[in-house]
Design a protein around this motif. Structure first.
Motif, PDB file in Angstrom:
ATOM      1  N   SER A   1       0.849  -1.377   0.176  1.00  0.00           N
ATOM      2  CA  SER A   1       0.072   0.038  -0.027  1.00  0.00           C
ATOM      3  C   SER A   1       0.896   1.533  -0.052  1.00  0.00           C
ATOM      4  CB  SER A   1      -0.964   0.034   1.263  1.00  0.00           C
ATOM      5  OG  SER A   1      -0.058  -0.064   2.456  1.00  0.00           O
ATOM      6  N   CYS A   2       2.270   1.122  -0.014  1.00  0.00           N
ATOM      7  CA  CYS A   2       2.959   2.245  -0.109  1.00  0.00           C
ATOM      8  C   CYS A   2       3.337   2.791  -1.494  1.00  0.00           C
ATOM      9  CB  CYS A   2       4.412   1.929   0.621  1.00  0.00           C
ATOM     10  SG  CYS A   2       4.252   1.518   2.197  1.00  0.00           S
ATOM     11  N   SER A   3       3.367   4.042  -1.489  1.00  0.00           N
ATOM     12  CA  SER A   3       3.724   4.655  -2.612  1.00  0.00           C
ATOM     13  C   SER A   3       5.207   4.567  -3.081  1.00  0.00           C
ATOM     14  CB  SER A   3       3.589   6.241  -2.903  1.00  0.00           C
ATOM     15  OG  SER A   3       3.998   6.939  -3.831  1.00  0.00           O
ATOM     16  N   VAL A   4       5.571   4.127  -4.341  1.00  0.00           N
ATOM     17  CA  VAL A   4       6.851   3.852  -4.785  1.00  0.00           C
ATOM     18  C   VAL A   4       7.789   5.142  -4.734  1.00  0.00           C
ATOM     19  CG1 VAL A   4       8.422   2.929  -6.671  1.00  0.00           C
ATOM     20  CG2 VAL A   4       6.248   1.704  -6.116  1.00  0.00           C
ATOM     21  N   GLU A   5       7.024   6.416  -5.547  1.00  0.00           N
ATOM     22  CA  GLU A   5       7.796   7.417  -5.631  1.00  0.00           C
ATOM     23  C   GLU A   5       7.581   8.551  -4.458  1.00  0.00           C
ATOM     24  OE1 GLU A   5       7.364   9.321  -9.269  1.00  0.00           O
ATOM     25  OE2 GLU A   5       8.495   7.779 -10.362  1.00  0.00           O
ATOM     26  N   GLY A   6       6.485   8.168  -3.662  1.00  0.00           N
ATOM     27  CA  GLY A   6       6.429   8.919  -2.476  1.00  0.00           C
ATOM     28  C   GLY A   6       7.005   8.571  -1.268  1.00  0.00           C
ATOM     29  N   LYS A   7       7.169   7.259  -1.153  1.00  0.00           N
ATOM     30  CA  LYS A   7       7.843   6.528   0.017  1.00  0.00           C
ATOM     31  C   LYS A   7       8.911   5.672  -0.034  1.00  0.00           C
ATOM     32  CE  LYS A   7       6.512   4.128   4.348  1.00  0.00           C
ATOM     33  NZ  LYS A   7       5.289   3.775   5.174  1.00  0.00           N
ATOM     34  N   LEU A   8       8.887   4.675  -0.824  1.00  0.00           N
ATOM     35  CA  LEU A   8      10.105   3.963  -1.083  1.00  0.00           C
ATOM     36  C   LEU A   8      11.311   4.299  -1.672  1.00  0.00           C
ATOM     37  CD1 LEU A   8       7.991   0.496  -2.203  1.00  0.00           C
ATOM     38  CD2 LEU A   8       8.358   1.664   0.129  1.00  0.00           C
ATOM     39  N   LEU A   9      11.001   4.984  -2.755  1.00  0.00           N
ATOM     40  CA  LEU A   9      12.391   5.458  -3.531  1.00  0.00           C
ATOM     41  C   LEU A   9      13.124   6.477  -2.509  1.00  0.00           C
ATOM     42  CD1 LEU A   9      11.526   5.792  -7.004  1.00  0.00           C
ATOM     43  CD2 LEU A   9      13.295   4.476  -6.424  1.00  0.00           C
ATOM     44  N   PRO A  10      12.449   7.581  -1.964  1.00  0.00           N
ATOM     45  CA  PRO A  10      12.818   8.401  -1.271  1.00  0.00           C
ATOM     46  C   PRO A  10      14.014   7.816   0.010  1.00  0.00           C
ATOM     47  CG  PRO A  10      11.004   9.121  -1.492  1.00  0.00           C
ATOM     48  CD  PRO A  10      10.792   7.869  -2.047  1.00  0.00           C
ATOM     49  N   ARG A  11      13.518   6.684   0.554  1.00  0.00           N
ATOM     50  CA  ARG A  11      14.360   5.891   1.644  1.00  0.00           C
ATOM     51  C   ARG A  11      15.597   5.364   0.967  1.00  0.00           C
ATOM     52  NH1 ARG A  11       9.668   7.369   3.247  1.00  0.00           N
ATOM     53  NH2 ARG A  11       8.974   7.385   5.327  1.00  0.00           N
ATOM     54  N   ILE A  12      15.474   4.802  -0.275  1.00  0.00           N
ATOM     55  CA  ILE A  12      16.578   4.547  -0.829  1.00  0.00           C
ATOM     56  C   ILE A  12      17.575   5.654  -1.309  1.00  0.00           C
ATOM     57  CG2 ILE A  12      17.713   3.258  -2.876  1.00  0.00           C
ATOM     58  CD1 ILE A  12      15.228   1.226  -2.774  1.00  0.00           C
ATOM     59  N   ASP A  13      17.080   6.918  -1.747  1.00  0.00           N
ATOM     60  CA  ASP A  13      17.842   7.892  -1.971  1.00  0.00           C
ATOM     61  C   ASP A  13      18.616   8.318  -0.938  1.00  0.00           C
ATOM     62  OD1 ASP A  13      17.061   7.696  -4.687  1.00  0.00           O
ATOM     63  OD2 ASP A  13      15.275   9.275  -4.483  1.00  0.00           O
TER      64      ASP A  13
ATOM     65  N   PRO B   1      13.175  -5.590   4.920  1.00  0.00           N
ATOM     66  CA  PRO B   1      12.431  -4.819   4.182  1.00  0.00           C
ATOM     67  C   PRO B   1      11.774  -3.894   5.220  1.00  0.00           C
ATOM     68  CG  PRO B   1      12.428  -6.985   3.300  1.00  0.00           C
ATOM     69  CD  PRO B   1      13.315  -7.052   4.421  1.00  0.00           C
ATOM     70  N   GLN B   2      11.442  -4.272   6.264  1.00  0.00           N
ATOM     71  CA  GLN B   2      10.832  -3.406   7.034  1.00  0.00           C
ATOM     72  C   GLN B   2      11.327  -1.993   7.427  1.00  0.00           C
ATOM     73  OE1 GLN B   2      11.766  -6.477   7.475  1.00  0.00           O
ATOM     74  NE2 GLN B   2      10.780  -7.555   9.328  1.00  0.00           N
ATOM     75  N   LEU B   3      12.654  -1.938   6.755  1.00  0.00           N
ATOM     76  CA  LEU B   3      13.449  -0.563   6.600  1.00  0.00           C
ATOM     77  C   LEU B   3      12.560   0.469   6.095  1.00  0.00           C
ATOM     78  CD1 LEU B   3      16.165   0.732   7.695  1.00  0.00           C
ATOM     79  CD2 LEU B   3      17.138  -0.030   5.632  1.00  0.00           C
ATOM     80  N   PHE B   4      11.906   0.038   4.977  1.00  0.00           N
ATOM     81  CA  PHE B   4      11.012   0.980   4.230  1.00  0.00           C
ATOM     82  C   PHE B   4       9.717   1.870   5.133  1.00  0.00           C
ATOM     83  CE2 PHE B   4      11.859  -1.470   0.188  1.00  0.00           C
ATOM     84  CZ  PHE B   4      12.573  -0.284  -0.335  1.00  0.00           C
ATOM     85  N   ASN B   5       9.480   1.175   6.256  1.00  0.00           N
ATOM     86  CA  ASN B   5       8.568   1.699   7.171  1.00  0.00           C
ATOM     87  C   ASN B   5       8.971   2.761   8.203  1.00  0.00           C
ATOM     88  OD1 ASN B   5       6.201   0.486   6.141  1.00  0.00           O
ATOM     89  ND2 ASN B   5       6.674  -1.443   7.668  1.00  0.00           N
TER      90      ASN B   5
END
Length: 336
Positions: A199-211, A231-235
């Motif tokens: 349910s997470c946005s790729v560009e709104g949440k996931l990519l910024p964390r990798i960035d 993967p929990q790191l994304f949260n």
């Protein structure tokens, strides 16, 4: 209460929310994943056929009050406060009572078979569930989780929805499937274990964390591998979690930030209740433990590790002393 419900008739409804289109992903290292190109299941092949419901009736002004009263009483029998829910989700006002009953029947009968307490929790966290079209939205979400994500049973399905009810408010085409492909592309090949991320946005949440970790000097491949490992790191929040913990790791603990590549679970521990107290204890004994030993071990195990490393450090120090100094050190210790 009935008059309070009718007062909502004069309030304009907010515009419907539209999920933004999933724009093109930035380049990632090739990880040998190829998204499935099989078409989405059609309405004729849906895993759970929707229950038959009577055709919608046109509500006139004369029967609107009766319809609201019936809706209020029906939800009350389920233990759901209609007025509270209506305040949070105004579309409930215009949703036909037949549609509400169809959704409730579908979610509380086999094969899904949620209990009423479970249903109340789902609705409180995701009121859109009650007003989402059953055949064109809710059932496709359920089918997607079972067929494409690989959720293996209705028991696991219930667990996934209990953990993240917002899945039921997401569009399969514009939200869930693009996020699934993204997770698979960075190497998370068992997304059924991490359905809460869908349910997470790729560009709104996931990519910024990798960035963020790229900004610390990590390569894109290394940063993606860290999220694959944990993967929990994304949260976790960037400002509320990553930044203060990285600052403490480098500034106060004097460690290389690259240590988190091997132990990304570092970010799952409380800075105030676990990381700082244990670091201070190590400093007090002149001991430096690996991050995993420092944080993962239970309190008794941590104290034992601290003592063992303290003794070993003393032994190494004694070896570097000259013999007379060593003898004086031993005599002094015996005299204590």
């Amino acid at each position: 209460m009935q008059q309070e419900a009718l007062s909502f008739l004069s309030s304009p409804l907010p515009p419907h929310h539209h999920f933004p289109p999933f724009s093109r992903l930035r380049n990632f290292p090739s990880l040998s994943f190829k998204p499935s190109t099989s078409p989405s299941p059609s309405s004729s092949s849906i895993f759970f056929p929707p229950p038959k419901s009577p055709p919608p009736t046109i509500t006139t002004t004369g029967t609107l009050e009766s319809d609201l009263h019936e809706k209020l009483l029906y939800l009350d029998t389920l233990g759901i406060d209609f007025l509270t829910l209506l305040n949070r989700h105004p579309p409930l006002l215009s949703s036909p009572i037949s549609s509400l009953k169809s959704v409730v029947d579908y979610m509380t009968t086999p094969p899904i078979n949620f209990t009423l307490p479970d249903l109340r929790r789902l609705v409180s966290m995701c009121p859109e569930l009650l007003t989402s079209p059953l055949a064109s939205h809710t059932i496709p979400v359920i089918t997607f989780l079972l067929r494409e994500v690989g959720v293996s049973s209705t028991f696991d399905l219930r667990q996934a929805l209990r953990r993240r009810p917002r899945l039921l408010a997401c569009s399969v085409d514009h939200q869930l499937r693009p996020t699934l492909y993204f997770l698979q592309r960075i190497g998370i090949l068992e997304p059924r274990k991490h359905t809460y991320l869908l349910s997470c946005s790729v560009e709104g949440k996931l990519l910024p964390r990798i960035d963020y970790f790229e900004g610390l000097g990590f390569s894109r491949r290394s940063a993606a591998a860290m999220f694959k490992r944990f993967p929990q790191l994304f949260n976790y929040s960037i400002g509320g979690n990553y930044e203060p913990k990285v600052e403490y790791l480098v500034g106060e603990m004097g460690r290389d930030v690259r240590e988190v590549l091997e132990f990304p679970q570092y970010f799952s521990f409380s800075l105030e209740n676990r990381i700082k107290p244990r670091h201070v204890a190590c400093v007090g004994r002149g001991v430096r433990l690996p991050l995993a030993v420092l944080l993962k071990t239970k309190e008794d195990g941590f104290r034992d590790a601290l003592e063992v490393h303290f003794v070993l450090n003393d032994s190494e120090e004694l070896k570097r002393m000259k013999k007379p100094v060593v003898s004086a050190y031993i005599l002094r210790e015996k005299g204590r």
